[in-house]
Structures are given as C-alpha cells and as structure tokens.
Design an enzyme around this catalytic site. Structure first.
Site, short mmCIF file in Angstrom:
data_model
loop_
_atom_site.label_atom_id
_atom_site.label_comp_id
_atom_site.label_asym_id
_atom_site.label_seq_id
_atom_site.Cartn_x
_atom_site.Cartn_y
_atom_site.Cartn_z
N GLU A 93 17.00 -35.37 18.62
CA GLU A 93 16.36 -34.06 18.67
C GLU A 93 14.86 -34.32 18.63
O GLU A 93 14.35 -34.92 17.68
CB GLU A 93 16.80 -33.17 17.50
CG GLU A 93 18.23 -32.67 17.66
CD GLU A 93 18.62 -31.55 16.69
OE1 GLU A 93 17.94 -31.37 15.66
OE2 GLU A 93 19.62 -30.86 16.97
N TYR A 107 14.31 -24.50 12.73
CA TYR A 107 15.12 -24.27 13.94
C TYR A 107 14.33 -23.24 14.74
O TYR A 107 14.78 -22.16 15.00
CB TYR A 107 16.48 -23.71 13.45
CG TYR A 107 17.56 -23.44 14.45
CD1 TYR A 107 18.08 -24.43 15.28
CD2 TYR A 107 18.14 -22.16 14.52
CE1 TYR A 107 19.13 -24.16 16.15
CE2 TYR A 107 19.19 -21.89 15.39
CZ TYR A 107 19.67 -22.91 16.20
OH TYR A 107 20.73 -22.65 17.06
N SER A 128 17.04 -40.00 10.19
CA SER A 128 16.01 -39.22 10.88
C SER A 128 14.79 -40.14 10.97
O SER A 128 14.39 -40.70 9.95
CB SER A 128 15.64 -37.96 10.10
OG SER A 128 16.79 -37.28 9.65
N THR A 152 14.32 -28.76 16.96
CA THR A 152 14.25 -29.28 18.33
C THR A 152 13.27 -28.47 19.16
O THR A 152 13.33 -27.24 19.18
CB THR A 152 15.65 -29.20 18.97
OG1 THR A 152 16.57 -29.84 18.10
CG2 THR A 152 15.67 -29.86 20.34
N ASP A 189 14.38 -28.92 7.49
CA ASP A 189 14.35 -28.86 8.94
C ASP A 189 14.42 -27.40 9.39
O ASP A 189 15.29 -26.66 8.92
CB ASP A 189 15.53 -29.64 9.52
CG ASP A 189 15.32 -29.99 10.98
OD1 ASP A 189 14.15 -30.15 11.40
OD2 ASP A 189 16.31 -30.11 11.72
N ARG A 223 28.24 -20.06 22.01
CA ARG A 223 28.64 -18.73 21.58
C ARG A 223 28.68 -17.81 22.80
O ARG A 223 29.42 -18.08 23.74
CB ARG A 223 27.71 -18.21 20.47
CG ARG A 223 27.94 -18.94 19.14
CD ARG A 223 27.06 -18.40 18.03
NE ARG A 223 25.64 -18.62 18.25
CZ ARG A 223 24.95 -19.65 17.75
NH1 ARG A 223 25.54 -20.53 16.97
NH2 ARG A 223 23.67 -19.81 18.01
N ASP A 226 15.26 -36.19 14.91
CA ASP A 226 16.29 -35.75 13.98
C ASP A 226 17.66 -36.10 14.58
O ASP A 226 18.34 -35.23 15.15
CB ASP A 226 16.15 -34.24 13.75
CG ASP A 226 17.07 -33.75 12.65
OD1 ASP A 226 17.33 -34.52 11.71
OD2 ASP A 226 17.52 -32.60 12.74
N GLN A 279 29.14 -32.55 13.76
CA GLN A 279 28.51 -31.27 13.43
C GLN A 279 29.44 -30.09 13.74
O GLN A 279 29.59 -29.17 12.94
CB GLN A 279 27.21 -31.13 14.23
CG GLN A 279 26.38 -29.90 13.88
CD GLN A 279 25.00 -29.92 14.55
OE1 GLN A 279 24.59 -30.92 15.13
NE2 GLN A 279 24.29 -28.81 14.46
N HIS A 298 15.53 -23.54 22.47
CA HIS A 298 16.61 -24.39 21.93
C HIS A 298 17.72 -23.52 21.34
O HIS A 298 18.91 -23.72 21.64
CB HIS A 298 16.06 -25.35 20.88
CG HIS A 298 17.12 -26.12 20.14
ND1 HIS A 298 17.93 -27.03 20.75
CD2 HIS A 298 17.51 -26.09 18.82
CE1 HIS A 298 18.78 -27.56 19.85
NE2 HIS A 298 18.54 -26.99 18.68
#
Lengths: 423, 423
Positions: free
Chosen positions: B207, B136, B265, B357, B134, B150, B241, B248, B141
């Site tokens: 996702e 990212y 998934s 995503t 997968d 963050r 997903d 998580q 996203h």
C-alpha cells in the site's frame, strides 16, 4: 510444574489476614513510589509492599542475574527483560525471604526496613506498553452483541469460531487504576438525523476484561506455538476497556473501533504472575468446530478467576452489577498469542493483550452495561433509586478479581476509575 | 512562515548534483551508524550525512537547547522531545553551517570531519514508535475498494465523507527500508470451502502511503485543533503498509484488519521535516458535504508530493507500476490529527500516522496491486514478460517521493523491501 513460591503450606512472618488477596503465595509485581522515594519495583504482601530496590541493595539478589538498577525504574520492563525463568527465580527468592521459615534476625531486620505499609505508597502504571492488542474472545459477549445488533439467528459472525478475533488498540491512553477518565466527545449519528452530530458520548460503557503482559517474544517473521505461549507471558491484571457505544456504532465499519475505545483503558497496578496462577489453571470450554492445527493445545490453559464489577456514585454506596469468571473465555491466552504471532508478528517485553469483554452464561455475569442493561431496555437499579443504562458523570467503576482454593486466595486488587464530565 | 533554511537561493559548499533530492533546502533527519560508530543522528545533504553528534561535540549547538547526548541515540526521539521550535532552530543552524556563505575555514574543516559519504553508512529505523495509526483517507482508494467488494452504486460507506477513518496498527513490526519481509501465513477462507485453511498468503500486496511522525501532543483528555495540528508534526516519510488481502478478507469483520497488516510495515529512513515541505503546501480537495466544525481548517494543509511505486524482480529490471501524488488525499494531516485527538486521545513523541493508501484519479495512479490489477483481472506486465496480480516471492517493492518547484527538489529517498518466501 513445581514452583516453590506456590506451596500452599508456606506462611510468612509478615502479618496479614487469613483472607488476604496477597498472601505469600501471590507476590505480584508493581511500580510504587513514596513521598521520599522515586519510582521502583515492589512486591505486594498483605498490606505491605516489599521494596525490591532496597532488598537488592542489601545484596539478597546478588547471585541472581538482576542489577539493582533494574528495580529503581518507572516501569517493570527492565526487570522483565531478564525473562520468565529469571523472574521465577526472583519470585522464589522473595518467597524464601518472606517465609516464616526464614529465621535470620539480620534478614528480618533488613526486610522490615524494606517493608512499607500500602497506606504510605502511590502506585502507577506497571509497564511501559509497546503495543496493546484487544481480543474478542468471549462467546457469550460476541453472541450478545450479535443478537442485539445483527441477526439473533446468526449472532456469531462466520469467522468467530475459527479465529481468536483481535484488533490493535491504543497504548498511549492505557492508564493506571485511580486515574480518572474524561467523557469523550465525538461524532454520533442519531437514527433520525441525516448527518452526524458532534457531541459528548451519551453511551460511555465499561468492558470487564483481563489483560496479560508479555516478555520479549521471538524475532519478526517467527511464530510462538500454543505450547510455547505461556513461557512468554509474565502475568495478568484487571482491565477496563472503556468504550463509547454511540461513537463506536458510527465509526467502526469497516476498519474497527477507534475513537470509541482509545480515550482511555484502565489497568490494575499489580501484575499477578502466571506462575502464581498455576494452581488455578483449568480446562478451556469445548471448542466446536475443531480448531485449525496451530490453535490446538494441550493441558489446562484457562484460569479460574472470579471477577466482579461495581458502580459507585457520589453519595450512593456501590452496587455490584456483574459477577463473572475468566474461565468462561472461549479462546485461551495461549491460543491468542499463537494466533497473534502465526503470521510472524513480533511481541515485545511489556506488550499488553486484553481478553475482550468477559461475559458469562447468565445475564448477571455479562461484562458490559450494553449487555447488562440490554441496549438500555433493562436498566440497572442503584441503591439510591436511580437507574443506569450506561455510566454517568462522576460514577466510579470498580473491577475486582481473585482465585481461591485450598483456603488460599490470590487476588488482583482492583481497577477503579471515575468518569468525569466532557471537557 | 519564513524559515531561513527554506530559502531557494541558498547554496551549499557541499558538492551535489543540481537535481539531488537532498539539497540544502531539505536537510532531513535520520539515524545512521558506520563500521566504527554507534547509532547517532544524521542530516542528509547530497550524497553525504552530517554527523550531528560530532557537530554538537564541536560546540556548534552550544547556544541551543540540545545536549550532545541527544544526538548519540538509536532513535530521533530524544532530539524530537525538544519540540517543533527547537527543531526549527536546529535545522536553521545546520543550514547556516552548510551554506556557501559560511566561509570560516575552521568551521568547514570541522564540518568536513563530520561529513560522511552515504556509501559508508548504514541507516536504521528513525523513530521509536509509541503508537502507529493508519488512516484511510484517499477517496479514490476507498471508492475502488467499495466498487470491487461492495456496491458500485454506493461504493463509499456512509461515514466515509464525515470521518477521516482510521484504525490502530502494530508498532512492533514497523521496519526500516531494506529490511526484508517474510510472506505471512494465516487463515484463508477459499470461496468454495466450508472451512478456512491455514496457508501462506497468496495475495501479498503493498500500500503506497506516506507517514507522519508527531512531537509530544497534549495531555490525555485534551484535543489538538486543526489550526494547532502542524505544530505537533515533526515530518514525513514514505510508508509501505504491507497487506495480505486473503487473510484480511476472512478476518476483518467486525473489528478491522489485524494479521493481514501487522506482519510488517516499511518506512523510509529520512524524515523530511514539515518545515522543509512548506513551499509545497497546496489546497486540499473540496470536501462535500461540509465537514463538522472540528474538522474545518484554513490555508493550504495538503502537500504536493510526487510518488511512484516500482517492482523489481530477480533478473528483471524494475517496472514502475504506479505514479501518484500525496495531494490527492481527501483528508489532510491536520484533520487526521484533530480527529484522532478530539475524544481526548493523547499522541506522543514518535507516534506514526499512516495516510492510508494513496490512490489518484487514474488507473495508473492507484496505490495497491489490488487496485492496479483490479482484483487480479488486469495483471501488470513486467519487463521479462511475467505478470503480477500481487507480489511474488523475491520481488522487491520500491517507493519513491519528491516535491519540486523553482528548480528545487526535496526528496524522501526510497522505501525498498524484498518479499521472502513464507517460513
């Protein structure tokens, strides 16, 4: 659990040295081929391989649930699909056939035909791996990494004592012992650069691990408890989870290691059944804080397996760089499997689970060069006067493991792989 | 690249609506079965499936490299093993057989026998997935996640603009559309607790992703360049997903998501070939800073695919909650595959790569509930007056996708899965 094949009094008519790692009490499974035969299932005894396809052809398994075709395969999976109890029965049968007590001349004559010296065979990857998961279950290893890269006062991350931390690895690049490894290239971010560079890794490392291979588990959506877990474990192997530390450092936040790990992982070729390891079951280290209910377990679920790592360089004899033990692991395999499936994740026949780096309590028992040479500050001395901070081109990394008690040694052979220069 | 099957002027003798997602220009591959037949390869056209096993039996592929057995299989892999050029030839042949220009009565008669209404078939997982990776790769996203969890001022992590960040996922729990998903249980650490608890996830999310499926790549140790990458891509599907955000959050540092993702998934059942998508190739968003050499590419390597996500609840009609587009992805598939293999990692026939995503630039184009409801602060309104921050038991999540230009629509159908309560 009384498993006849584990009887320490058993002796075989097959000749082997008293200190062999493959006495009649071991009987590990693997895939071999010869100059003239296709890939098939073999069982190791002393310095011979018993050809199960031949033995099955002779009719010795005709009352068991296996077909002869299960043994003429490039992987153990078709045989393993019959499940734990069937494999136990098979191993007991093989033990009986190879036992000194078995005096039928015809049987011995046939078995001799099916007994091939290991010098005449070639081994290959034993299982077709569906998914490979790697855990991170040595407290000493996780602590060492935390001390080196984070905060010595808070070396373990907050979740570590609660979760048998694991992550998914790459199945396609799991290779058999003796298969060379090419030094990976990738993005590396030098501390004094604003941008990363693309270069061969300068910090290729081994990770001393053991792997376990599963039978088919439960359906998607169901969980395997700690008390059930061992019924879904076929056996164990030695496992070198090759790692590129400099690639890892730059890539791994926030989704974990990727290219730093998936260029190669090496496994030993003989799978020692969990049944054969029962006499070496031992207590798991005390877990404090108390674990959540689904991670509690009863009985001896760790295994006393002595491990060592050696590095061999061209024109330089091998240097043992670490001596460790599988029993040091904070989380045992039953807990790992229970955790892996507690959300309903399914495991399949042939899945591989790595223990994570097995580091012991003393500096000579650490399971990676990163720790042994302590981030390069304490290089390892080689017999030819050279030093190692990480693995150099043409070095060969060799891992060995065995259990021993009551004068019986149950071994794994070795996982051995040479690092070649980057392409 | 001129691919005859893509000719927009082509018409089929098979009747279908002018706005079908499955005109003769699409011809996606999948695995189907009927009440009376075993699993086999089919090609979708309009509201019919062409049974390739039958067509091959009739001899229409006898001059191609496929065997009839390649089409009577539970997965597309044996057919795919013949590689990109063979599949292109096959798709062109099927296009010719289904074309209005093909006036042979015998052919039509045979083809009619092999044409089955979709109401009479059951679809299943199209490929046997070796490894699932997968990525990212949506900047929007990654930025949204960074802002929420963050530092809004430094939302993207330092490596994000340099690396098509990816991680390994679980292949065993990839399921076909229509297969229900069980709410996972796991460790969750409430903010006001010192210790984690074990409970069903309260934050199950979708996702919105697309997946691509590969042909056999190069040998271990070799790399696939961005210019070669598309030759190793078979086709694309819709991909959900599933994620458990609370699991998580507690587990993912430092080795990435594990149980938060591997409970399920979902993929759509028709694989639309990359060939069929060529007319919709478009530019990739500007990449700044300039990427490292091995990630540079030429030409249009992104694809303009309109996507939407809907939630349907019992006794409540569906609500579209997101409209996005695959073209928003910062990193394209060619870069992803080049990155994945740059260290020598091998890919195999049937490997699945998720895009990550797919979030667009506007709040109504975000690809997860986490972002759409912005960490629960902006709940989604449902037609029955209820609200959604995450997915509730018995909700069904539906993802759809299609390309459109010159009056031709190339669609993916949908991936649809209902969430069931925890066991």
């Amino acid at each position: 659990m009384q498993i006849p094949a584990n009887n320490p009094a058993l002796q075989s008519w097959v000749p082997y040295a008293t200190d062999t790692e493959f006495p009649i009490q071991n009987l590990p499974f693997g895939i071999f081929e010869t100059q003239t035969s296709s890939k098939r299932v073999g069982v190791r005894i002393g310095d011979f391989v018993l050809d199960l396809f031949q033995i099955s052809n002779f009719g010795y398994f005709s009352d068991l649930c296996f077909s002869t075709q299960d043994f003429e395969q490039p992987f153990l999976n078709p045989m393993m699909r019959h499940g734990k109890l069937a494999i136990r029965e098979l191993r007991n049968r093989i033990s009986a056939l190879l036992s000194k007590d078995n005096n039928s001349f015809q049987i011995r004559k046939n078995e001799h035909q099916a007994l091939i010296p290991i010098t005449e065979i070639q081994m290959s990857l034993p299982v077709q791996i569906g998914d490979y998961t790697d855990f991170y279950s040595s407290k000493e290893h996780a602590t060492n990494v935390g001390v080196m890269f984070r905060d010595p006062a808070n070396a373990l991350l907050p979740n570590w004592l609660w979760i048998p931390v694991g992550y998914h690895g790459r199945a396609s690049s799991v290779i058999a012992s003796e298969h060379p490894v090419v030094r990976p290239k990738g993005q590396i971010k030098p501390d004094d650069n604003a941008a990363p560079i693309f270069a061969p890794s300068r910090q290729v490392d081994f990770e001393l691990e053991m792997g376990f291979v599963t039978f088919d588990g439960k359906a998607l959506g169901e969980s395997i408890s700690t008390s059930e877990a061992e019924e879904f474990i076929f056996g164990l192997c030695l496992f070198n989870d090759w790692s590129a530390r400099d690639i890892q450092k730059w890539e791994y936040v926030p989704l974990g290691p990727f290219l730093a790990k998936n260029f190669a992982s090496s496994m030993s070729c003989w799978i020692v059944t969990l049944d054969a390891l029962q006499p070496f079951a031992c207590a798991t280290p005390t877990q404090d804080p108390e674990v959540l209910s689904y991670l509690k377990f009863e009985g001896n679920k760790s295994y006393d397996i002595q491990l060592e790592v050696a590095i061999e360089a061209p024109a330089c004899k091998e240097q043992v760089v670490s001596r460790s033990n599988f029993k040091y692991m904070y989380w045992n395999m039953s807990q790992q499997l229970a955790h892996h499936t507690v959300n309903g994740c399914n495991v399949r026949c042939g899945d591989l689970m790595g223990s994570g780096t097995i580091s012991g309590p003393t500096p000579d028992s650490y399971g990676s060069m990163l720790e042994l040479a302590w981030k390069g500050t304490k290089p390892i001395q080689m017999p030819d006067g050279s030093e190692r901070r990480f693995i150099q081109d043409y070095d060969t990394v060799i891992m060995r493991g065995h259990c021993e008690n009551n004068g019986i040694k149950i071994g794994f052979g070795e996982v051995k792989s040479q690092l070649l220069p980057a392409n």
